[in-house]
Design an enzyme around this catalytic site. Structure first.
Site, PDB file in Angstrom:
ATOM      1  N   ARG A  12     -34.044  26.337 -14.486  1.00 34.73           N
ATOM      2  CA  ARG A  12     -33.596  27.303 -13.488  1.00 34.73           C
ATOM      3  C   ARG A  12     -34.569  27.264 -12.309  1.00 34.73           C
ATOM      4  NH1 ARG A  12     -33.697  32.641 -16.777  1.00 34.73           N
ATOM      5  NH2 ARG A  12     -32.946  33.567 -14.827  1.00 34.73           N
ATOM      6  N   SER A  14     -36.033  29.926 -10.570  1.00 31.62           N
ATOM      7  CA  SER A  14     -36.936  31.038 -10.280  1.00 31.62           C
ATOM      8  C   SER A  14     -38.391  30.565 -10.311  1.00 31.62           C
ATOM      9  CB  SER A  14     -36.745  32.161 -11.294  1.00 31.62           C
ATOM     10  OG  SER A  14     -37.229  31.766 -12.570  1.00 31.62           O
ATOM     11  N   LYS A  86     -36.502  33.242 -25.513  1.00 33.93           N
ATOM     12  CA  LYS A  86     -35.737  34.476 -25.729  1.00 33.93           C
ATOM     13  C   LYS A  86     -34.379  34.432 -25.039  1.00 33.93           C
ATOM     14  CE  LYS A  86     -37.953  37.210 -22.036  1.00 33.93           C
ATOM     15  NZ  LYS A  86     -36.755  37.490 -21.212  1.00 33.93           N
ATOM     16  N   ASP A  87     -34.157  33.477 -24.130  1.00 36.12           N
ATOM     17  CA  ASP A  87     -32.861  33.337 -23.472  1.00 36.12           C
ATOM     18  C   ASP A  87     -31.879  32.486 -24.274  1.00 36.12           C
ATOM     19  OD1 ASP A  87     -33.652  34.844 -21.298  1.00 36.12           O
ATOM     20  OD2 ASP A  87     -34.210  33.109 -20.073  1.00 36.12           O
ATOM     21  N   ALA A 131     -33.321  45.138 -17.714  1.00 38.48           N
ATOM     22  CA  ALA A 131     -32.131  44.351 -18.022  1.00 38.48           C
ATOM     23  C   ALA A 131     -31.977  44.136 -19.522  1.00 38.48           C
ATOM     24  CB  ALA A 131     -32.207  42.987 -17.316  1.00 38.48           C
ATOM     25  N   SER A 132     -32.928  44.596 -20.305  1.00 38.55           N
ATOM     26  CA  SER A 132     -32.947  44.338 -21.747  1.00 38.55           C
ATOM     27  C   SER A 132     -32.516  45.569 -22.522  1.00 38.55           C
ATOM     28  CB  SER A 132     -34.369  43.933 -22.170  1.00 38.55           C
ATOM     29  OG  SER A 132     -34.557  44.100 -23.553  1.00 38.55           O
ATOM     30  N   LEU A 133     -31.500  45.421 -23.357  1.00 41.22           N
ATOM     31  CA  LEU A 133     -31.064  46.532 -24.183  1.00 41.22           C
ATOM     32  C   LEU A 133     -32.143  46.941 -25.175  1.00 41.22           C
ATOM     33  CD1 LEU A 133     -28.728  48.433 -24.748  1.00 41.22           C
ATOM     34  CD2 LEU A 133     -27.842  46.778 -26.390  1.00 41.22           C
ATOM     35  N   ARG A 134     -32.934  45.973 -25.670  1.00 37.80           N
ATOM     36  CA  ARG A 134     -34.053  46.299 -26.570  1.00 37.80           C
ATOM     37  C   ARG A 134     -35.045  47.217 -25.874  1.00 37.80           C
ATOM     38  NH1 ARG A 134     -39.158  44.389 -26.468  1.00 37.80           N
ATOM     39  NH2 ARG A 134     -38.496  42.925 -24.850  1.00 37.80           N
ATOM     40  N   ARG A 135     -35.456  46.857 -24.668  1.00 36.82           N
ATOM     41  CA  ARG A 135     -36.413  47.694 -23.935  1.00 36.82           C
ATOM     42  C   ARG A 135     -35.799  49.059 -23.618  1.00 36.82           C
ATOM     43  NH1 ARG A 135     -37.874  42.642 -20.128  1.00 36.82           N
ATOM     44  NH2 ARG A 135     -39.523  41.699 -21.381  1.00 36.82           N
ATOM     45  N   ARG A 152     -31.179  44.031 -13.015  1.00 32.77           N
ATOM     46  CA  ARG A 152     -31.107  42.581 -13.131  1.00 32.77           C
ATOM     47  C   ARG A 152     -31.902  41.902 -12.023  1.00 32.77           C
ATOM     48  NH1 ARG A 152     -26.647  40.050 -14.785  1.00 32.77           N
ATOM     49  NH2 ARG A 152     -27.973  38.231 -14.535  1.00 32.77           N
ATOM     50  N   GLY A 153     -32.142  40.585 -12.226  1.00 28.82           N
ATOM     51  CA  GLY A 153     -32.845  39.783 -11.230  1.00 28.82           C
ATOM     52  C   GLY A 153     -34.101  39.175 -11.790  1.00 28.82           C
ATOM     53  N   VAL A 155     -38.256  38.061 -11.683  1.00 28.13           N
ATOM     54  CA  VAL A 155     -39.444  38.921 -11.612  1.00 28.13           C
ATOM     55  C   VAL A 155     -39.669  39.445 -10.197  1.00 28.13           C
ATOM     56  CG1 VAL A 155     -41.958  38.965 -11.831  1.00 28.13           C
ATOM     57  CG2 VAL A 155     -40.561  37.860 -13.602  1.00 28.13           C
ATOM     58  N   THR A 157     -37.575  39.688  -7.687  1.00 24.15           N
ATOM     59  CA  THR A 157     -36.498  40.582  -7.267  1.00 24.15           C
ATOM     60  C   THR A 157     -36.696  41.973  -7.853  1.00 24.15           C
ATOM     61  OG1 THR A 157     -34.926  38.754  -7.090  1.00 24.15           O
ATOM     62  CG2 THR A 157     -34.006  40.965  -7.334  1.00 24.15           C
ATOM     63  N   ARG A 158     -37.055  42.047  -9.118  1.00 23.54           N
ATOM     64  CA  ARG A 158     -37.238  43.346  -9.756  1.00 23.54           C
ATOM     65  C   ARG A 158     -38.414  44.101  -9.143  1.00 23.54           C
ATOM     66  NH1 ARG A 158     -35.944  42.231 -16.214  1.00 23.54           N
ATOM     67  NH2 ARG A 158     -34.556  40.495 -15.837  1.00 23.54           N
TER      68      ARG A 158
END
Length: 314
Positions: A12, A14, A86-87, A131-135, A152-153, A155, A157-158
């Protein structure tokens, strides 16, 4: 390389993804006495990078960060793909496999607060983006009063959204911040026992074509066996739970000699219910331990645990 074609590394685009691809290239250069000119880093735009206005689960899940790269690998437009472990979905496309893992970075999550430096000090009702449901689930478990929103986005961007006041705080993987020499932005590092990581967090993986002996020989030299073993357990846990972007799952395996210890957890998205297990066994049984841990939490949670939130989103 004596006139042979350069090794094409797909990634990717980024800043973090490029840093990870560069680390793979550097390790291959050292391991095989190669020059930077012996490699090409090929940037591939993924659906996950382009679709930022919706939760991942609404548009295909975490596979959106790998689909186009895996297509390029199958089409032989690249020789290897570099991903954040993790992706990676638990099911790899036919003809491909995870061929190597680099030594794991710090697995912990980093809290970046503007309204307060720690989660405990956030004001009542503060907005936290993730963006993480776990977090999200772990945050809600700690502080049910917080407003947790999808964020989302990449690092950068966030962090820009955080600085512009869209939210009061956010969470990022410490590993990624370390790889970009940005760990100083963290205002709190969260303890792994109470805020366990996503399966595979902190580990860079390499994906290859089955039967490609040239690249197999190259990447074997940089594969970190302890990381590969730990992730075998974590990914088996994830697979047993049919993990997806709709599922808040955490898992962390550690090795000590011939012993592997695994902490696995599953939560409801609102954080109100949690089931976890801790198993210890032989390193050689890593995948079996992960599957057994997944079975245990499923048995303890029961089918009703999943009722009513199957449509929840990351």
């Amino acid at each position: 390389m004596g006139g042979t074609a350069p090794i094409r590394i797909g990634t990717r685009g980024s800043q973090l993804a490029l840093a990870q691809a560069s680390e793979v290239r550097s390790r291959l250069m050292v391991a095989h006495g190669l020059d930077e000119s012996d490699f090409e880093i090929t940037v591939i735009s993924t659906s996950g990078d382009r679709i930022l206005d919706r939760p991942l689960s609404e548009v295909g899940g975490k596979g959106l960060f790998t689909k186009e790269i895996e297509e390029a690998l199958l089409d032989k437009r690249i020789d290897i793909a570099v991903h954040s472990s993790k992706d990676m979905a638990t099911l790899i496309p036919p003809g491909l496999y995870l061929s190597a893992f680099l030594p794991r970075e710090d697995v912990r999550d980093a809290f970046i607060g503007r309204a307060a430096p720690t989660i405990a000090e956030l004001p009542q009702g503060a907005r936290v983006g993730s963006a993480s449901l776990r977090r999200q689930a772990l945050l809600k478990r700690m502080r049910p009063d917080l407003e947790v929103v999808t964020f989302r986005g990449n690092v950068q961007t966030r962090l820009r959204k955080l600085d512009s006041g869209d939210v009061d705080a956010t969470l990022l993987a410490l590993a990624g911040l370390n790889r970009m020499a940005m760990a100083d932005v963290a205002t709190e590092i969260l303890p792994v026992d109470s805020f366990p990581p996503a399966p595979g967090q902190g580990a860079i993986c390499i994906e290859s074509r089955l039967g490609d002996e040239r690249t197999d020989g190259l990447v074997a030299a940089i594969c970190d066996a302890p990381t590969a073993t730990a992730l075998a357990a974590e990914r088996a846990f994830l697979a047993r739970l049919d993990g997806s972007c709709r599922t808040p799952i955490a898992a962390h395996a550690t090795l000590s000699g011939d012993t592997l210890s695994l902490h696995g957890m599953i939560l409801t998205p609102d954080g109100t219910r949690l089931h976890e297990t801790r198993l210890t066994g032989l390193v050689a049984d890593a995948a079996r331990l992960g599957e057994e841990a997944g079975r245990q939490v499923l048995d303890e949670a029961g089918a009703a645990f999943f009722a009513g939130w199957a449509g929840s989103v990351r």
